[in-house]
Structures are given as structure tokens and as C-alpha cells.
Design an enzyme around this catalytic site. Sequence first.
Site, PDB file in Angstrom:
ATOM      1  N   ASP A 157       0.842  -1.194   0.000  1.00  0.00           N
ATOM      2  CA  ASP A 157       0.000   0.000   0.000  1.00  0.00           C
ATOM      3  C   ASP A 157       0.876   1.243   0.000  1.00  0.00           C
ATOM      4  O   ASP A 157       1.959   1.250  -0.591  1.00  0.00           O
ATOM      5  CB  ASP A 157      -0.959  -0.047   1.182  1.00  0.00           C
ATOM      6  CG  ASP A 157      -0.249  -0.371   2.501  1.00  0.00           C
ATOM      7  OD1 ASP A 157       0.910   0.069   2.675  1.00  0.00           O
ATOM      8  OD2 ASP A 157      -0.853  -1.040   3.367  1.00  0.00           O
ATOM      9  N   SER A 158       0.429   2.301   0.667  1.00  0.00           N
ATOM     10  CA  SER A 158       1.154   3.568   0.636  1.00  0.00           C
ATOM     11  C   SER A 158       2.539   3.479   1.261  1.00  0.00           C
ATOM     12  O   SER A 158       3.462   4.172   0.821  1.00  0.00           O
ATOM     13  CB  SER A 158       0.334   4.649   1.343  1.00  0.00           C
ATOM     14  OG  SER A 158      -0.006   4.243   2.664  1.00  0.00           O
ATOM     15  N   PHE A 159       2.713   2.645   2.276  1.00  0.00           N
ATOM     16  CA  PHE A 159       4.038   2.490   2.871  1.00  0.00           C
ATOM     17  C   PHE A 159       5.015   1.948   1.838  1.00  0.00           C
ATOM     18  O   PHE A 159       6.174   2.359   1.778  1.00  0.00           O
ATOM     19  CB  PHE A 159       3.977   1.560   4.091  1.00  0.00           C
ATOM     20  CG  PHE A 159       3.569   2.231   5.375  1.00  0.00           C
ATOM     21  CD1 PHE A 159       2.543   3.157   5.402  1.00  0.00           C
ATOM     22  CD2 PHE A 159       4.203   1.915   6.562  1.00  0.00           C
ATOM     23  CE1 PHE A 159       2.151   3.769   6.586  1.00  0.00           C
ATOM     24  CE2 PHE A 159       3.835   2.521   7.759  1.00  0.00           C
ATOM     25  CZ  PHE A 159       2.808   3.452   7.776  1.00  0.00           C
TER      26      PHE A 159
END
Length: 375
Positions: A157-159
Site C-alpha cells: 500500500d502507501s508504505f
Amino acid sequence: MRPVRVIAVLAALVMAVATPGVAAAAPLTSSDRDAGVRTRVHTAGRVEADGDSLKYSWPGVYFEGNFRGTGVGIVLNDAAADYDIQIDGTTVTTLVTPGQTTHWVRGLRKGVHRVRVVKRSESPWATSEFGGFVAVPHGAILAGPTARHRQIEFIGDSFTAGYGNMSTTRECTGDQVNRTTNADLSFGAITARRLNADYQINAYSGRGMVRNYNGSEPQSNFRTFYDRALLSVEGDVWQNPGTWRPQLVLIGLGINDFSTAINPGEQWTPETLVAAYRTAYHAFLDKLRSQYGRDPIIVVSATHMSNTTVFAELAQQIVQERNSRGDDRIRFWYYPETGLDYGGCHWHPSAHDHRLIADRLGDFIATLPLRWWPT
């Protein structure tokens, strides 16, 4: 042609030297040129050929080439994403939503050079297009670099995408998120370069294994998009050319599933969300095993969350369940919050944090019984 916004990096281009290991590259033959842009560049990303160009959507997709001469042109058609252009290992220019253009890097020392173009930001709503490299007068585009033997796929995801990692503040507008996201400085990209590995960053901010951030868009989740090369094209399926056979796959999905409370009207209870997550994760692992076989090590990763320990506990349980079924090449990796400042946009890991996570991931990878086979 729309104007190009360029962020110039102070670099003494006129003093650039040839990259070691590329001087022996030969000019392309006529049959090579007829075969299209694929023969003139190296990429490990999920791309689809469209005439003499390559289309793609995921962050971190990169294109590498060799050329002889005092400059090179980079052909792009992308009104949504940002790019870094690197010559002989140094970033010389950042292009901000360049549109349809040929961007020229000039003033290099005569000789053989390596060029690398990398998509920094996320733009799942759009399709990006790379049209290859162009020689300056009296120069030549040489045969593309060979693929690296090591391959790593980062799923998340965004990480994983490097969301807002270059920001100097946690408060960001949507435009600021786009400008400060740099997948090329995410922990995955850093780790792969340290290992001299090709890599894919198949990451989509806000998406979870079964539930997206704050329950948004419940009709889809990360798994809806995983098979695609073009994220905005419903039904698109990336066709692996047979050269993508990662020896290591790292999954980081679960922050969005569990980081926010279940809203009224959502289909979940805490118990059914846990059950659905476990079922979906096992199915996703089955899918990866079907794609890549029994040899690759698949890492189920988790990290600290301030509101719950469910993510880490579930991830570890899923790995234990796979191990108990006889698959000991699925491993669990947890990275703690210790030392992380979460100084990126909206409390995401900063550039400092991504380097620290890469350090920890590198230490973990060193313990794995990996089989780095030739491609």
C-alpha cells in the site's frame, strides 16, 4: 505539446563520465530497431507494448538504456506522474507531469553513458507511456542493459509506494502528496539496489487485502488491481513475458484493513473482517505460488499500528498456518516503529524512515535461504 515543469538538480553534467560496464555495448542492428522499444531498454516493470511505446501504471516503473554521445532524449506521454532522470547513476532532472514531450539532456562528455528514467509517483487513475530514448546528432542509442539475475517483487500500500516520503511536513494537499512521493526512494527500491536486483513495486495507496482505508470503495480492494498493468483499465491483465521470475516476494497489506474503525453501514464486524482477511490472504498466497512456483520465498510483513495489534498477530498466524501445511518458504517479518519519525505526508514514513526500514529489511533478507538463480 504542453509545457514541461522541470526541477533541476545541481549536477555538473559537462563532467559526466561513462558508466563502467557499458562501454562494450554495441549499436543496434536494423533487426533490433524493427523489434521495437523493448530491445532498446531494460525494464522489469509491468508494461504493455502499444506500437513502439510501452504503457504502464504502477509506481516505481523504470527504464534503463545505454547511449553514446553528448546527450539523450527521453520520450514520454504522461500528464499525471512525475519522473526522475538519472545519468550514470546521478539524478539530473525531475520532470513534473511532463505531458507529451521529448525531454533532452545535453552537455555530457563524449562517450558511452547509461540513462535511467523512473516513475516516482502514483497515478492509478491514468495510463503512462514511455516512447524510448533518442540519440543526439552524431550519437547512438546502444543495446539496452541486460536484466539482473536477482528479482524482488514488493506488494503493498502507501508504505510500500513511498507515499509523501519526501515531504517536510505531515500536512499535505493532494498535489503535495503527488509531488513528494518518490517510489525510487522507498524501502523496497533502496533494498533492491543494494542487492543489485531488478524489482517491481506493485503498490496502491489506501488499498487493503479486503477493506480499504476507512471503508472507502467497498466494491474493490488491492486484489482487484493486482493482475493489471494498466490500473485504470477494467479487465486488463498483465502478460508476464516469461522473464519475471522473482526469487523473493514481500507483501505488506493490512494497514488499511485495520487502521480505522468500522463505520456504520459497512458490511464488516471486527470478527468477520478478521475472518475475511485471513481467507483472502491465504487465497492470495495460493495465487502467488501458482504464478511463481514453490521456490521463491514469500515474506508476509507487518508493522506497528498505534490502534491495534490485530494486523501483526494475524499476519504471523497466517504464516504459521502455511508453515504447518508444509510451506516453509513463507516467512513472517515485522519491523517496529523504533527510530521512525513518520515525518512524511499524513504521518507516513519519511525518506529517513525508508532508509531505516531498508536497513532492517536487508538484515532480515540476509537470514533467508534465498536461491538467486540466473534469468
